[in-house]
Scaffold this active site. Structure first.
Site, PDB file in Angstrom:
ATOM      1  N   TYR A 147      42.363  31.545  44.527  1.00 52.15           N
ATOM      2  CA  TYR A 147      42.636  32.229  45.780  1.00 52.15           C
ATOM      3  C   TYR A 147      44.143  32.263  46.066  1.00 52.15           C
ATOM      4  O   TYR A 147      44.778  33.311  46.042  1.00 52.15           O
ATOM      5  CB  TYR A 147      41.944  31.522  46.947  1.00 52.15           C
ATOM      6  N   GLU A 172      36.075  39.568  53.321  1.00 52.82           N
ATOM      7  CA  GLU A 172      34.857  39.971  52.615  1.00 52.82           C
ATOM      8  C   GLU A 172      34.818  41.474  52.374  1.00 52.82           C
ATOM      9  O   GLU A 172      34.350  41.932  51.328  1.00 52.82           O
ATOM     10  CB  GLU A 172      33.633  39.500  53.392  1.00 52.82           C
TER      11      GLU A 172
END
Length: 569
Positions: free
Chosen positions: A426, A352
């Site tokens: 991803y 993150e």
């Protein structure tokens, strides 16, 4: 899982069946041990025809394109008992063309109380989530205007983490939070709810019961006791910010702070978890060391860096990263790549926070190009591993992604429509970048340094910008003096990964080779031979011949360096 029958020259690979959570939040979920699956999985069903709401939110229509955002001041009051929000967003914008209408977005479940320009109340029309605001006179190109958009209501929890959710912490106290990347910022506040246009700066004022704290983006300015049992918390964002990054985190937080190389670092956790947070959040310094080493300084230094405890996995809210990994390494107590590397560090802190560089500093213009956020951020996880544990462990970490690739639909999807691209953005996207590194690595001294210089310059060139896939590809083409477009296109715009076909002729001591790929002109160079004695060949989509003393069993391809399939016949 059974492997479908294949033809003599067809390619296959060993991949795992894996599932990501709904894309409301970024991190992938932990997956079970690898199972065998075909490389070309069953194609996904055709996407449903976009409805009007998806088009209105996804398209950069004329009433968005005619203006440029400059500034927001979101000033709201949050009532935990009524589970409501009320207030206004002051919106300043510059007209890019003459016009008398603009589009701002707000979910139909929230009420538009009034919209003012100065003392003049403006007329508006609601259509799904779009609010079309009409002005009594033509707004002129180049001129700046300000409106106050007043609203109120009870946000309806939507998506995996609710958009805006009113929950309780373990002691029964209010715990209110937002996470709205996919559902959109307009699920809880009025904004130009798209990615292409960001305000240049923003103020956030949040009034909450005085026993609670609000943590939002930017630098803390101060708090004001309002005298009615509520306290207003004020934050200032001094950088461009995307609307979905704007966050409220409201709880009875405990706070501690630190600095790292001159950067202010602030941490917020529930009081019962304070000791665990102090121990776990120390990893943020190692994250900063790694990413600053490869990419350059933390991009939001004036606003500082924050980690904020939340009851969901995590989200990359700019300068206020949401953390919910239960103060443990790996991802939710699991070695989610199953290769023994991820238990060494806290996945949420690394992933993150990595979005501060890719996703927040560099932002895609359209959700269809979301791989610019996710593939690059996933790839730099491996750089965190390389920085702290060395390249062999980074390569091992990268191999853990292979089992998660689905190959069911292209990574880059239709633009102008509210729709999240597939999870392959991803892992398949990150493996494409790792392949690009191997392709550009000429296996000579200094190859790693040259790659890292390219990566650093790529980020520095686009930081604080909103970009498309085409701009990414054009930059790499120019800087490498190669036509990499077919390589990017094969991985991003098609489903199957390329397959190197090898046809051995023992009688002549040769091997014929070519690429099987959907993208015309695909010509990825690749290392073949034996480990330690590789030679680089450049297959095309036509057969070529290579003299080799190696048998089919001895002849290897460096598949640990390239995300490709191989067929030997």
């Amino acid at each position: 899982m059974d492997i479908p029958s294949i033809t003599r020259l067809a390619c296959f690979a060993i991949l795992a069946s894996a599932t990501l959570p709904a894309q409301t939040v970024k991190p992938p979920v932990a997956t079970p041990p690898a199972t065998v699956a075909a490389t070309a999985n069953t194609p996904a069903p055709p996407p449903a025809t976009p409805n009007r709401a998806q088009i209105l939110r996804g398209a950069y229509g004329p009433y968005r394109a005619n203006n440029d955002l400059l500034y927001y001041h979101l000033d709201v009051r949050v009532d935990p008992v009524a589970k409501s929000i009320a207030g206004k967003n002051t919106i300043r914008f510059r007209m890019l063309a003459d016009g008398s209408r603009i589009q701002i977005d707000l979910t139909p479940g929230l009420k538009v109380d009034r919209i003012l320009m100065g003392a003049t109340e403006l007329k508006y029309t609601r259509d799904e989530g779009a609010v079309f605001i009409d002005f009594p006179q033509t707004l002129r190109k180049g001129q700046t205007y300000t409106i106050d958009f007043h609203y109120s209501g009870n946000p309806v929890a939507k998506g995996r983490f609710g958009g805006m959710s009113f929950e309780k912490d373990p002691t029964g106290s209010p715990w209110i939070f937002t996470a709205c990347e996919d559902d959109g910022a307009s699920i809880w506040w009025p904004s130009k709810d798209q990615w292409r246009d960001e305000v240049e700066s923003m103020d956030i004022s949040v009034a909450v019961p005085s026993t609670l704290t609000d943590v939002s983006n930017g630098r803390f300015v101060g708090k004001t006791d309002l005298g009615d049992g509520y306290t207003r918390w004020d934050w200032h964002v001094s950088y461009p910010i995307n609307s979905y990054d704007v966050a409220l985190n409201i709880a009875g937080y405990a706070h501690f702070s630190d600095t790292h190389n001159g950067l202010d670092m602030d941490f917020y956790a529930l009081p019962a978890d304070l000791d665990k947070a102090k121990k776990q959040f120390a990893q943020a310094k190692g994250m900063l060391d790694a990413f600053e080493h490869y990419l350059g300084e933390y991009p939001f230094a004036r606003d500082g860096y924050k980690l904020v405890q939340v009851p969901y996995a995590g989200m990359e809210h700019q300068s206020a990263v949401a953390y919910g990994n239960q103060f443990d390494n790996g991802y939710l107590h699991v070695d989610w790549t199953h290769v023994g590397i991820s238990p060494r560090f806290d996945f949420i802190i690394v992933h993150e926070s990595g979005h501060e560089w890719f996703g927040n500093s560099i932002t895609a213009n359209d959700e269809a190009d979301m791989w610019i956020h996710e593939a690059w951020d996933t790839y730099i996880e491996s750089l965190y591993v390389e920085y702290h544990y060395g390249k062999p462990d980074a390569m091992k970490y990268i191999t853990g992604w292979r089992a998660k690739v689905k190959n069911r639909e292209p990574i880059v999807t239709e633009r102008g429509v509210e729709a999240t691209p597939p999870q392959d953005m991803y892992f398949k996207g990150a493996l494409m970048i790792a392949t690009l590194r191997s392709m550009l690595d000429d296996d000579k001294p200094g190859a790693d340094a040259r790659w890292f210089a390219l990566l650093h310059d790529f980020y520095q060139h686009f930081k604080y910008r909103n970009i498309d896939t085409e701009q990414v590809v054009a930059w790499w083409n120019e800087r490498t003096h190669r036509n990499l477009t077919p390589v990017f296109n094969q991985y991003l715009r098609h489903t199957a990964i390329p397959c190197l076909e090898l046809n051995f002729d023992p009688a002549t001591g040769t091997v014929n080779y070519k690429w099987q790929a959907e993208e015309q002109g695909f010509n990825l160079p690749i290392r073949v031979g034996t480990p330690g004695h590789w030679q680089v060949i450049t297959p095309t989509q036509q057969w070529q011949v290579l003299k080799t003393p190696l048998t089919k069993e001895q002849f290897s391809v460096a598949t640990d360096l390239y995300f490709v399939n191989v067929s030997k016949t």
